[in-house]
Design a protein around this motif. Structure first.
Motif, PDB file in Angstrom:
ATOM      1  N   GLU A 126       0.833  -1.198   0.000  1.00 57.65           N
ATOM      2  CA  GLU A 126       0.000   0.000   0.000  1.00 57.65           C
ATOM      3  C   GLU A 126       0.870   1.251   0.000  1.00 57.65           C
ATOM      4  O   GLU A 126       1.827   1.368   0.769  1.00 57.65           O
ATOM      5  CB  GLU A 126      -0.903   0.002   1.245  1.00 57.65           C
ATOM      6  N   GLY A 127       0.530   2.178  -0.896  1.00 57.59           N
ATOM      7  CA  GLY A 127       1.297   3.417  -1.005  1.00 57.59           C
ATOM      8  C   GLY A 127       2.512   3.308  -1.894  1.00 57.59           C
ATOM      9  O   GLY A 127       3.251   4.289  -2.071  1.00 57.59           O
ATOM     10  N   GLY A 128       2.741   2.138  -2.477  1.00 57.63           N
ATOM     11  CA  GLY A 128       3.898   1.954  -3.348  1.00 57.63           C
ATOM     12  C   GLY A 128       3.757   2.719  -4.655  1.00 57.63           C
ATOM     13  O   GLY A 128       2.646   2.995  -5.120  1.00 57.63           O
ATOM     14  N   ASP A 129       4.871   3.066  -5.236  1.00 56.61           N
ATOM     15  CA  ASP A 129       4.913   3.767  -6.520  1.00 56.61           C
ATOM     16  C   ASP A 129       5.479   2.786  -7.550  1.00 56.61           C
ATOM     17  O   ASP A 129       6.680   2.523  -7.586  1.00 56.61           O
ATOM     18  CB  ASP A 129       5.803   5.003  -6.408  1.00 56.61           C
ATOM     19  N   ALA A 130       4.597   2.237  -8.387  1.00 56.57           N
ATOM     20  CA  ALA A 130       5.028   1.200  -9.334  1.00 56.57           C
ATOM     21  C   ALA A 130       6.084   1.718 -10.295  1.00 56.57           C
ATOM     22  O   ALA A 130       7.051   1.012 -10.603  1.00 56.57           O
ATOM     23  CB  ALA A 130       3.819   0.673 -10.107  1.00 56.57           C
ATOM     24  N   GLU A 131       5.920   2.933 -10.786  1.00 60.49           N
ATOM     25  CA  GLU A 131       6.893   3.478 -11.737  1.00 60.49           C
ATOM     26  C   GLU A 131       8.270   3.603 -11.099  1.00 60.49           C
ATOM     27  O   GLU A 131       9.287   3.281 -11.724  1.00 60.49           O
ATOM     28  CB  GLU A 131       6.414   4.853 -12.244  1.00 60.49           C
ATOM     29  N   GLN A 132       8.306   4.047  -9.853  1.00 60.37           N
ATOM     30  CA  GLN A 132       9.580   4.183  -9.157  1.00 60.37           C
ATOM     31  C   GLN A 132      10.208   2.824  -8.899  1.00 60.37           C
ATOM     32  O   GLN A 132      11.423   2.633  -9.063  1.00 60.37           O
ATOM     33  CB  GLN A 132       9.380   4.927  -7.835  1.00 60.37           C
ATOM     34  N   VAL A 133       9.394   1.847  -8.514  1.00 59.11           N
ATOM     35  CA  VAL A 133       9.902   0.486  -8.290  1.00 59.11           C
ATOM     36  C   VAL A 133      10.497  -0.076  -9.572  1.00 59.11           C
ATOM     37  O   VAL A 133      11.576  -0.688  -9.561  1.00 59.11           O
ATOM     38  CB  VAL A 133       8.776  -0.421  -7.759  1.00 59.11           C
ATOM     39  N   VAL A 134       9.811   0.124 -10.692  1.00 60.46           N
ATOM     40  CA  VAL A 134      10.299  -0.369 -11.984  1.00 60.46           C
ATOM     41  C   VAL A 134      11.640   0.271 -12.321  1.00 60.46           C
ATOM     42  O   VAL A 134      12.578  -0.397 -12.778  1.00 60.46           O
ATOM     43  CB  VAL A 134       9.267  -0.106 -13.089  1.00 60.46           C
ATOM     44  N   ARG A 135      11.761   1.585 -12.079  1.00 62.40           N
ATOM     45  CA  ARG A 135      13.026   2.276 -12.384  1.00 62.40           C
ATOM     46  C   ARG A 135      14.159   1.752 -11.514  1.00 62.40           C
ATOM     47  O   ARG A 135      15.280   1.514 -11.997  1.00 62.40           O
ATOM     48  CB  ARG A 135      12.853   3.785 -12.196  1.00 62.40           C
ATOM     49  N   GLU A 136      13.905   1.583 -10.216  1.00 62.42           N
ATOM     50  CA  GLU A 136      14.970   1.130  -9.320  1.00 62.42           C
ATOM     51  C   GLU A 136      15.374  -0.312  -9.619  1.00 62.42           C
ATOM     52  O   GLU A 136      16.563  -0.656  -9.545  1.00 62.42           O
ATOM     53  CB  GLU A 136      14.507   1.271  -7.869  1.00 62.42           C
ATOM     54  N   CYS A 137      14.416  -1.141  -9.973  1.00 62.95           N
ATOM     55  CA  CYS A 137      14.762  -2.515 -10.351  1.00 62.95           C
ATOM     56  C   CYS A 137      15.593  -2.527 -11.631  1.00 62.95           C
ATOM     57  O   CYS A 137      16.531  -3.329 -11.769  1.00 62.95           O
ATOM     58  CB  CYS A 137      13.490  -3.342 -10.537  1.00 62.95           C
ATOM     59  N   ALA A 138      15.254  -1.658 -12.581  1.00 60.12           N
ATOM     60  CA  ALA A 138      15.996  -1.607 -13.846  1.00 60.12           C
ATOM     61  C   ALA A 138      17.452  -1.231 -13.610  1.00 60.12           C
ATOM     62  O   ALA A 138      18.364  -1.775 -14.251  1.00 60.12           O
ATOM     63  CB  ALA A 138      15.337  -0.619 -14.797  1.00 60.12           C
ATOM     64  N   VAL A 139      17.689  -0.311 -12.678  1.00 57.14           N
ATOM     65  CA  VAL A 139      19.068   0.076 -12.349  1.00 57.14           C
ATOM     66  C   VAL A 139      19.846  -1.128 -11.833  1.00 57.14           C
ATOM     67  O   VAL A 139      21.047  -1.259 -12.072  1.00 57.14           O
ATOM     68  CB  VAL A 139      19.061   1.213 -11.307  1.00 57.14           C
ATOM     69  N   ARG A 140      19.144  -2.062 -11.172  1.00 55.43           N
ATOM     70  CA  ARG A 140      19.795  -3.243 -10.616  1.00 55.43           C
ATOM     71  C   ARG A 140      19.719  -4.449 -11.553  1.00 55.43           C
ATOM     72  O   ARG A 140      20.035  -5.569 -11.152  1.00 55.43           O
ATOM     73  CB  ARG A 140      19.158  -3.593  -9.263  1.00 55.43           C
ATOM     74  N   GLY A 141      19.284  -4.202 -12.798  1.00 51.84           N
ATOM     75  CA  GLY A 141      19.345  -5.257 -13.807  1.00 51.84           C
ATOM     76  C   GLY A 141      18.125  -6.142 -13.917  1.00 51.84           C
ATOM     77  O   GLY A 141      18.198  -7.208 -14.539  1.00 51.84           O
ATOM     78  N   VAL A 142      16.991  -5.728 -13.331  1.00 47.48           N
ATOM     79  CA  VAL A 142      15.751  -6.500 -13.428  1.00 47.48           C
ATOM     80  C   VAL A 142      14.698  -5.624 -14.111  1.00 47.48           C
ATOM     81  O   VAL A 142      14.376  -4.546 -13.610  1.00 47.48           O
ATOM     82  CB  VAL A 142      15.253  -6.957 -12.052  1.00 47.48           C
ATOM     83  N   ILE A 143      14.168  -6.094 -15.237  1.00 46.34           N
ATOM     84  CA  ILE A 143      13.244  -5.287 -16.029  1.00 46.34           C
ATOM     85  C   ILE A 143      11.815  -5.785 -15.801  1.00 46.34           C
ATOM     86  O   ILE A 143      11.492  -6.939 -16.091  1.00 46.34           O
ATOM     87  CB  ILE A 143      13.594  -5.359 -17.535  1.00 46.34           C
ATOM     88  N   LEU A 144      10.969  -4.905 -15.269  1.00 47.92           N
ATOM     89  CA  LEU A 144       9.577  -5.202 -14.996  1.00 47.92           C
ATOM     90  C   LEU A 144       8.691  -4.287 -15.836  1.00 47.92           C
ATOM     91  O   LEU A 144       9.147  -3.303 -16.399  1.00 47.92           O
ATOM     92  CB  LEU A 144       9.255  -4.981 -13.509  1.00 47.92           C
TER      93      LEU A 144
END
Length: 468
Positions: free
Chosen positions: A408-426
């Motif tokens: 709850e309260g999560g920001d999907a776009e931000q999570v996707v960006r941070e995962c991409a920086v770490r090599g995981v593409i969602l």
């Protein structure tokens, strides 16, 4: 030494040309020989180099001259802003599912299965055989190959219950992928500016096709068993919509499968309102724990317009699908498809038919079911262990994807960006909502490459969600 002298002369003349006015006459070869203390052969080599670079031009009997040089500048496309006008607010840009990923990234964003899940040998053999047929050089009928039409219609007819008149071969229209079919159906059956009921969330490509067709979308919330029939009834009554676009079997992105009660009730509502159910059976061949039962099996009066694609089960390179429709709706869709693309490649149709009529095709589908189950369960287990705050509310009984709700309260776009920086593409879930998202979601494809890296991907997502 001669090469060094040539380079020295070329460098000096390039500096001279840069300062000279366009069209200025160069010193003669005799003058250059004396000026640089070089042999005539060396000077001639230097002049040939400059000519090859496009810096000089020789006019026989007149002399050698500096060419007019354009100063390199950034391209200016600002004029297109006025020519094109503002982007329609609902018009999506390139989906995140279509974007490329680095070779070493863990790609969970794509909408397609990995090559090892496809019947590669069957496809290659079929293409080789199709290349020897007349279909390789002849124009295909606008409605498609009669043999392939008969196959698609026969797939429905074989499962039709007693008392229902099954679809005929003529009812099937062969199209180049279901995306083109959606565009034609929305234009030909719904119409510009007209309302269309649509599940929420739903396939982003349908949202795109509707935007391009100028159709007005009316979202209807859909849960694990499909939409609430009462909500569908209210939406039809309030809007007077002509149609309802839905994915009753293994919906993309949620994996939901309509209950039998919902299927029967929605079809009856559609009939009562004199409307169409546009049934997208995209995952017909991607079953895991349940067998597909298209609503089209219950329809013999033309209220269901049915789409089925072979793109994800046979090969994305073939792009062959079918629309099954009856009556005037079929003729309008055919006219739109003929105007859009005239016909589908006969070569691709022949290859697709070859694949799905081989005995090995059914064997492949049985093996695919087990592989999809193993990958789905591996990703579910990895999320449960390494990203426990991310929840999967519906375990899909078919299809290719997990629909993951973030805390709850999560920001999907931000999570996707941070995962991409770490090599995981969602893929961010916002793309699957025809209106505002009802929460923070990401979609994960469990049929992609390298399933052995699912635990690593889940750890990255868990770390991002926990702020580690």
């Amino acid at each position: 030494m001669s090469q060094d002298s040539t380079e020295r002369i070329v460098t000096a003349l390039r500096e001279w040309i840069a300062r000279a006015a366009p069209g200025a006459r160069l010193p003669s070869n005799r003058e250059l020989t004396l000026q640089h203390g070089a042999s005539p052969v060396t000077v001639q080599k230097a002049m040939r180099r400059l000519s090859a670079l496009g810096l000089i031009e020789t006019r026989p009997g007149v002399g050698t001259f500096a060419r007019a040089m354009r100063t390199a500048r950034p391209a200016d496309y600002s004029w297109q802003t006025a020519a094109l006008g503002a982007l329609p607010s609902r018009m999506p840009l390139l989906s995140s599912t279509q974007r490329s990923a680095a070779p070493d990234a863990i790609a969970l964003h794509s909408g397609y299965p990995a090559p090892e899940l496809l019947p590669e040998r069957l496809v290659r053999q079929a293409l080789a055989r199709a290349a020897r047929l007349e279909a390789a050089v002849l124009r295909s009928p606008a409605a498609g190959s009669p043999e392939l039409q008969a196959w698609f219609a026969g797939e429905l007819a074989a499962a039709a219950p007693v008392g229902v008149t099954p679809a005929s071969a003529r009812d099937a229209l062969i199209i180049s992928g279901s995306q083109s079919g959606l565009s034609s159906i929305f234009r030909a059956v719904v119409g510009v500016g007209q309302p269309l009921l649509i599940e929420s969330p739903t396939y982003w490509g349908a949202i795109l096709a509707a935007a391009q067709a100028g159709v007005e979308l009316v979202p209807v919330p859909a849960g694990p068993d499909g939409p609430d029939p009462d909500a569908v009834e209210r939406a039809f009554a309030e809007t007077g919509a002509r149609g309802f676009y839905a994915q009753p079997t293994f919906a993309n992105p949620t994996g939901a499968m309509w209950s039998e009660t919902t299927r029967t009730a929605v079809l009856e509502i559609v009939r009562q309102h004199g409307a169409f159910l546009i049934e997208d059976d995209w995952a017909h061949d991607l079953a895991i724990d349940a067998d597909p039962r298209p609503i089209a099996l219950q329809d013999d009066d033309g209220h269901v317009i049915y789409l089925r694609s072979l793109t994800k089960s046979v090969s994305p390179a073939l792009r062959v699908a079918a629309v099954i429709a009856r009556g005037p709706a079929r003729e309008r869709i055919l006219a739109d498809r003929a105007a859009e693309s005239m016909y589908v490649s006969g070569l691709l149709q022949a290859a697709a038919l070859d694949v799905v009529t081989q005995p090995a095709w059914r064997t492949h589908l049985r093996g695919l079911r087990e592989q999809l189950r193993a990958r789905r369960d591996l990703l579910l287990d990895a999320l449960h262990e390494h990203a426990p705050t991310a929840s999967v509310e519906t375990v899909p009984r078919g299809g290719l994807n997990l629909w993951v709700r973030l805390p709850e309260g999560g920001d999907a776009e931000q999570v996707v960006r941070e995962c991409a920086v770490r090599g995981v593409i969602l893929a961010p879930g916002s793309e699957w909502f025809p209106a505002e998202p009802s929460g923070a979601f990401v979609r994960l494809n469990y049929s992609g490459a390298a399933p052995e890296r699912f635990p690593e991907a889940a750890r990255v997502l868990g770390d991002v969600l926990s702020g580690s």
